[in-house]
Design a protein around this motif. Structure first.
Motif, PDB file in Angstrom:
ATOM      1  N   THR A  14       0.829  -1.208   0.000  1.00  0.00           N
ATOM      2  CA  THR A  14       0.000   0.000   0.000  1.00  0.00           C
ATOM      3  C   THR A  14       0.859   1.252   0.000  1.00  0.00           C
ATOM      4  N   ALA A  15       1.876   1.295   0.880  1.00  0.00           N
ATOM      5  CA  ALA A  15       2.703   2.493   1.020  1.00  0.00           C
ATOM      6  C   ALA A  15       3.473   2.808  -0.262  1.00  0.00           C
ATOM      7  N   ALA A 155      -9.221   2.228  -0.976  1.00  0.00           N
ATOM      8  CA  ALA A 155      -9.474   1.274  -2.065  1.00  0.00           C
ATOM      9  C   ALA A 155      -8.181   0.571  -2.469  1.00  0.00           C
ATOM     10  N   LEU A 156      -7.074   1.309  -2.480  1.00  0.00           N
ATOM     11  CA  LEU A 156      -5.778   0.713  -2.803  1.00  0.00           C
ATOM     12  C   LEU A 156      -5.398  -0.355  -1.783  1.00  0.00           C
ATOM     13  N   THR A 157      -5.634  -0.076  -0.498  1.00  0.00           N
ATOM     14  CA  THR A 157      -5.327  -1.056   0.548  1.00  0.00           C
ATOM     15  C   THR A 157      -6.074  -2.357   0.302  1.00  0.00           C
ATOM     16  N   LYS A 158      -7.342  -2.248  -0.066  1.00  0.00           N
ATOM     17  CA  LYS A 158      -8.130  -3.452  -0.338  1.00  0.00           C
ATOM     18  C   LYS A 158      -7.718  -4.108  -1.654  1.00  0.00           C
ATOM     19  N   ASN A 159      -7.284  -3.291  -2.614  1.00  0.00           N
ATOM     20  CA  ASN A 159      -6.877  -3.839  -3.910  1.00  0.00           C
ATOM     21  C   ASN A 159      -5.571  -4.618  -3.842  1.00  0.00           C
ATOM     22  N   ALA A 171      -1.796 -10.667   2.684  1.00  0.00           N
ATOM     23  CA  ALA A 171      -2.845 -11.223   3.538  1.00  0.00           C
ATOM     24  C   ALA A 171      -3.796 -12.167   2.802  1.00  0.00           C
ATOM     25  N   ALA A 172      -4.220 -11.786   1.593  1.00  0.00           N
ATOM     26  CA  ALA A 172      -5.213 -12.599   0.885  1.00  0.00           C
ATOM     27  C   ALA A 172      -4.671 -13.982   0.532  1.00  0.00           C
ATOM     28  N   PHE A 196      -8.251  -6.117   8.277  1.00  0.00           N
ATOM     29  CA  PHE A 196      -8.366  -5.128   7.210  1.00  0.00           C
ATOM     30  C   PHE A 196      -9.121  -3.895   7.701  1.00  0.00           C
ATOM     31  N   ILE A 197     -10.097  -4.107   8.567  1.00  0.00           N
ATOM     32  CA  ILE A 197     -10.803  -2.963   9.156  1.00  0.00           C
ATOM     33  C   ILE A 197      -9.849  -2.125   9.999  1.00  0.00           C
ATOM     34  N   ILE A 198      -8.962  -2.807  10.734  1.00  0.00           N
ATOM     35  CA  ILE A 198      -7.967  -2.112  11.553  1.00  0.00           C
ATOM     36  C   ILE A 198      -7.033  -1.271  10.676  1.00  0.00           C
ATOM     37  N   LEU A 199      -6.759  -1.762   9.460  1.00  0.00           N
ATOM     38  CA  LEU A 199      -5.897  -1.008   8.540  1.00  0.00           C
ATOM     39  C   LEU A 199      -6.630   0.177   7.909  1.00  0.00           C
ATOM     40  N   THR A 200      -7.882  -0.030   7.495  1.00  0.00           N
ATOM     41  CA  THR A 200      -8.572   0.988   6.693  1.00  0.00           C
ATOM     42  C   THR A 200      -9.348   2.011   7.516  1.00  0.00           C
TER      43      THR A 200
END
Length: 218
Positions: A14-15, A155-159, A171-172, A196-200
């Motif tokens: 992500t970063a 969105a990028l974090t989830k992508n 993670a996935a 993922f919630i903790i990240l986003t």
């Protein structure tokens, strides 16, 4: 330990992708606003093409098209971890290329909130297009687009989960392996969903706060 390591890979993906997308997206926004027709056309073509291309296809192209067909590996072939390093960097490249199109449109929307009079005043003072963009338009555009840029970053974090398609150990991919090796589908899925919630969630709160504090007063 494995879960922490996988999420650390997700954070790094992500970063690095966010930094690359911000730089490329800003350049694309400048191209789309450029008075040079060719630059304007190239920027528009890039955004329209990438935004309508599935991210999975872009990631797979980076892996199979660049790495396997053209030999562009982005890693030292003599390194013991060359394949892992190459997959990670190719995933960053794919995510950057994809996300930059959305950063561009977000910034362009932010620039559209700047009153036309300011750009005209800058031109009347003798500022070039580049100076006008750098000193007048972009600073205000970034302030106006803070919250939408936060949404792009979330969105990028989830992508980043798409990177598992080319074997990046984020993670996935770990979740998929754990589900295949255990019957506790709901438990494993819940653990990863919470992480993922903790990240986003903090990202959404941070950009919301920044957006309120940096909003341009009209």
């Amino acid at each position: 330990g494995l879960i922490v390591k996988a999420f650390w890979t997700t954070i790094k993906l992500t970063a690095f992708s966010a930094i690359g997308a911000l730089i490329l997206g800003t350049a694309l926004a400048a191209m789309r606003l450029s008075p040079v027709p060719m630059l304007n056309w190239l920027g528009t073509a890039y955004v329209n093409t990438v935004r309508n291309t599935p991210l999975t296809l872009i990631i797979l192209f980076c892996s199979f098209g660049l790495a396997q067909t053209l030999g562009v590996t982005l890693a030292d072939g003599k390194s013991a971890t060359s394949i892992l390093d190459s997959n990670f960097r190719l995933a960053v490249l794919g995510l950057t290329v994809y996300t930059a199109a959305f950063v561009c449109e977000t910034l362009r929307a932010g620039i559209n909130t700047v009153p036309m009079g300011q750009a005209e005043a800058a031109r009347s003072l003798g500022l070039s297009f580049g100076q006008n963009l750098r000193m007048v338009l972009l600073p205000q555009a970034f302030r106006a687009a803070i919250i939408p840029l936060g949404s792009v970053l979330i969105a990028l974090t989830k992508n980043t989960t798409i990177a598992s398609a080319i074997g990046v150990a984020e993670a996935a991919l770990l979740m998929k392996e754990m589900i295949e090796n255990t019957a506790m589908l709901l438990v494993v899925g819940s653990i990863f969903a919470v992480r993922f919630i903790i990240l986003t969630l903090p990202l959404g709160l941070l950009f919301g706060r920044l957006g309120s504090r940096m909003a341009v007063l009209r």
